[in-house]
Write a protein that holds these residues in place. Structure first.
Motif, mmCIF file in Angstrom:
data_model
loop_
_atom_site.group_PDB
_atom_site.id
_atom_site.type_symbol
_atom_site.label_atom_id
_atom_site.label_comp_id
_atom_site.label_asym_id
_atom_site.label_seq_id
_atom_site.Cartn_x
_atom_site.Cartn_y
_atom_site.Cartn_z
ATOM 1 N N ALA A 195 0.825 -1.211 0.000
ATOM 2 C CA ALA A 195 0.000 0.000 0.000
ATOM 3 C C ALA A 195 0.859 1.260 0.000
ATOM 4 O O ALA A 195 1.964 1.284 0.561
ATOM 5 C CB ALA A 195 -0.917 0.008 1.223
ATOM 6 N N LEU A 196 0.332 2.318 -0.636
ATOM 7 C CA LEU A 196 1.008 3.612 -0.663
ATOM 8 C C LEU A 196 0.009 4.722 -0.364
ATOM 9 O O LEU A 196 -1.179 4.611 -0.661
ATOM 10 C CB LEU A 196 1.643 3.874 -2.031
ATOM 11 C CG LEU A 196 2.844 3.031 -2.438
ATOM 12 C CD1 LEU A 196 3.253 3.357 -3.872
ATOM 13 C CD2 LEU A 196 4.016 3.256 -1.493
ATOM 14 N N GLU A 197 0.504 5.794 0.242
ATOM 15 C CA GLU A 197 -0.264 7.017 0.370
ATOM 16 C C GLU A 197 0.673 8.199 0.163
ATOM 17 O O GLU A 197 1.898 8.056 0.192
ATOM 18 C CB GLU A 197 -0.976 7.109 1.723
ATOM 19 C CG GLU A 197 -0.059 7.263 2.907
ATOM 20 C CD GLU A 197 -0.817 7.331 4.233
ATOM 21 O OE1 GLU A 197 -2.023 7.002 4.258
ATOM 22 O OE2 GLU A 197 -0.194 7.701 5.250
ATOM 23 N N HIS A 198 0.094 9.364 -0.081
ATOM 24 C CA HIS A 198 0.879 10.570 -0.312
ATOM 25 C C HIS A 198 1.249 11.204 1.031
ATOM 26 O O HIS A 198 0.468 11.176 1.980
ATOM 27 C CB HIS A 198 0.076 11.570 -1.142
ATOM 28 C CG HIS A 198 -0.437 11.003 -2.431
ATOM 29 N ND1 HIS A 198 0.341 10.906 -3.563
ATOM 30 C CD2 HIS A 198 -1.655 10.495 -2.769
ATOM 31 C CE1 HIS A 198 -0.373 10.367 -4.543
ATOM 32 N NE2 HIS A 198 -1.582 10.104 -4.095
ATOM 33 N N THR A 285 6.291 9.416 -1.110
ATOM 34 C CA THR A 285 5.290 8.381 -0.886
ATOM 35 C C THR A 285 5.543 7.728 0.465
ATOM 36 O O THR A 285 6.673 7.694 0.954
ATOM 37 C CB THR A 285 5.337 7.324 -1.994
ATOM 38 O OG1 THR A 285 6.642 6.734 -2.024
ATOM 39 C CG2 THR A 285 5.021 7.943 -3.342
ATOM 40 N N HIS A 286 4.492 7.204 1.036
ATOM 41 C CA HIS A 286 4.558 6.627 2.379
ATOM 42 C C HIS A 286 3.733 5.352 2.380
ATOM 43 O O HIS A 286 2.701 5.278 1.703
ATOM 44 C CB HIS A 286 4.008 7.642 3.387
ATOM 45 C CG HIS A 286 3.742 7.076 4.752
ATOM 46 N ND1 HIS A 286 4.753 6.775 5.628
ATOM 47 C CD2 HIS A 286 2.581 6.765 5.387
ATOM 48 C CE1 HIS A 286 4.228 6.302 6.747
ATOM 49 N NE2 HIS A 286 2.920 6.286 6.627
ATOM 50 N N ASN A 287 4.171 4.356 3.112
ATOM 51 C CA ASN A 287 3.409 3.120 3.227
ATOM 52 C C ASN A 287 2.681 3.107 4.562
ATOM 53 O O ASN A 287 3.310 2.979 5.612
ATOM 54 C CB ASN A 287 4.317 1.900 3.110
ATOM 55 C CG ASN A 287 3.532 0.612 2.967
ATOM 56 O OD1 ASN A 287 2.589 0.371 3.710
ATOM 57 N ND2 ASN A 287 3.898 -0.205 1.996
ATOM 58 N N PRO A 288 1.336 3.247 4.555
ATOM 59 C CA PRO A 288 0.597 3.327 5.815
ATOM 60 C C PRO A 288 0.582 2.032 6.599
ATOM 61 O O PRO A 288 0.222 2.027 7.784
ATOM 62 C CB PRO A 288 -0.821 3.713 5.356
ATOM 63 C CG PRO A 288 -0.928 3.167 3.969
ATOM 64 C CD PRO A 288 0.445 3.314 3.376
ATOM 65 N N ASP A 289 0.950 0.921 5.963
ATOM 66 C CA ASP A 289 0.928 -0.372 6.643
ATOM 67 C C ASP A 289 2.250 -0.707 7.329
ATOM 68 O O ASP A 289 2.372 -1.764 7.962
ATOM 69 C CB ASP A 289 0.594 -1.486 5.642
ATOM 70 C CG ASP A 289 -0.820 -1.358 5.088
ATOM 71 O OD1 ASP A 289 -1.664 -0.763 5.775
ATOM 72 O OD2 ASP A 289 -1.066 -1.827 3.964
#
Length: 339
Positions: A195-198, A285-289
């Protein structure tokens, strides 16, 4: 040994530098600018303070390995719910720390109304990423290759790497390619959280009346933040914005605006010594998991690392990963995901 490092971020470059020092034939493959994306920017927080004793111990080892001048020792403050567990972890690791009351003169933060309890980590400070980047690239530049890696595969007991230049075989390889790690690792049967998020960090002017030198600051809780001195006269703030607002599906533009609004409102409300006027921003980018830990997975001659917040461990990770690539071992996990 002929070794490939896939990804030229701070971990990839640190590993490449250590392999060069040990005399191996290493190639670092990076499609973009070295130490771009997740390793971009000019500053990061360094801290011994963590919620897990093994992470505290590793941070202490890493601090001793940073090149001279790459960490400014202003200290780091942690406040909010959960500070007690961080203090317990530091105590278990034998790291110097202090619990202080709100209003303590030792805090040196851009705010006056700070909820306790408050942890002071005197060994913390600011990593000067620009200096570290210059140091690493200065050593590794002849071993850097601008190339997009499309695929890794097992070739007997070796590794075959495919790029637009065609296939090339190596004795062993490390995957440390940031947002690309999950896809590349899956091709050799290594599953990592995809998973990725901004995420966006913003910089604001520091008012002249602010205490000096300011310490780095981490606030725990629902709207958690990390804050520190950045370019001359500015204060950098990143925050845990509502995941719905920064979701990958929502797009970068919407996430940047939502983050700007949330962080600017926080600065205006909570930081009287900082002007709520954005003068710079840093996107990644950041991985919330993934959490603040270190995970390592091996499939034959291919080693993968994943996690978050690697910058403060970079020189130690370089040494650990180089050793593992050479002898075929897998470093032990650390932090909340440790097995």
């Amino acid at each position: 040994m002929k070794i490939a490092v896939v990804g030229g971020g701070v971990v990839g470059l640190s590993t490449t530098v250590e392999l060069i020092r040990l005399g191996h034939d290493v190639t670092c493959l990076e499609a973009g600018e070295p130490m771009g994306e997740r390793s971009a920017g000019d500053t990061r927080i360094f801290r011994l303070a963590h919620a897990y004793p093994d992470m505290v111990e590793l941070a202490g080892r890493a601090r001793r390995l940073f090149p001279e001048g790459c960490v400014d020792g202003a200290g780091t403050v942690v406040s909010g719910d959960g500070v007690e567990s961080w203090a317990s972890a530091m105590a278990a690791a034998g790291a110097t720390h202090e619990i202080v009351a709100a209003g303590s003169r030792s805090l040196r933060l851009p705010a006056t109304d700070i909820a306790g309890p408050i942890l002071v980590d005197p060994a913390g400070g600011v990593i000067r990423v620009d200096r570290l980047r210059t140091h690493l690239i200065g050593i590794a530049h002849r071993h850097l290759r601008r190339a997009r890696v499309d695929l890794l595969e097992r070739a007997g007991d070796r590794v075959r790497i495919w790029s637009p230049d065609g296939p090339e075989e190596f004795d062993t390889a490390l995957i440390c390619a940031g947002a690309e790690t999950s896809g590349l690792a899956a091709g050799v049967g290594i599953m990592t959280p995809p998973a990725l998020e901004h995420h966006v960090r913003f910089s604001f002017p520091i008012r002249p009346e602010a205490p000096r030198p300011l310490r780095c600051w981490i606030t725990l809780g629902g709207f958690g933040t990390y804050q520190h001195s950045s370019a001359a006269g500015t204060w950098a703030v990143g925050a845990d914005v509502d995941p719905v607002l920064v979701s990958w599906a929502g797009g970068r533009e919407a996430a940047e605006q939502a983050s700007r609004d949330a962080v600017t409102a926080y600065v205006a409300r909570e930081l009287p010594f900082v002007e709520p006027r954005v003068v710079g921003q840093l996107y990644c980018t950041h991985n919330p998991d993934l959490s603040d830990g270190l995970q390592f997975v091996r499939s034959g001659p291919i080693l993968t690392i994943y996690g978050e917040n690697f910058m403060k461990f970079a020189p130690l990770l370089g040494a650990m990963l180089a050793e593992a690539l050479i002898d075929g071992s897998t470093p032990p996990d650390a932090g909340p995901g440790a097995r």
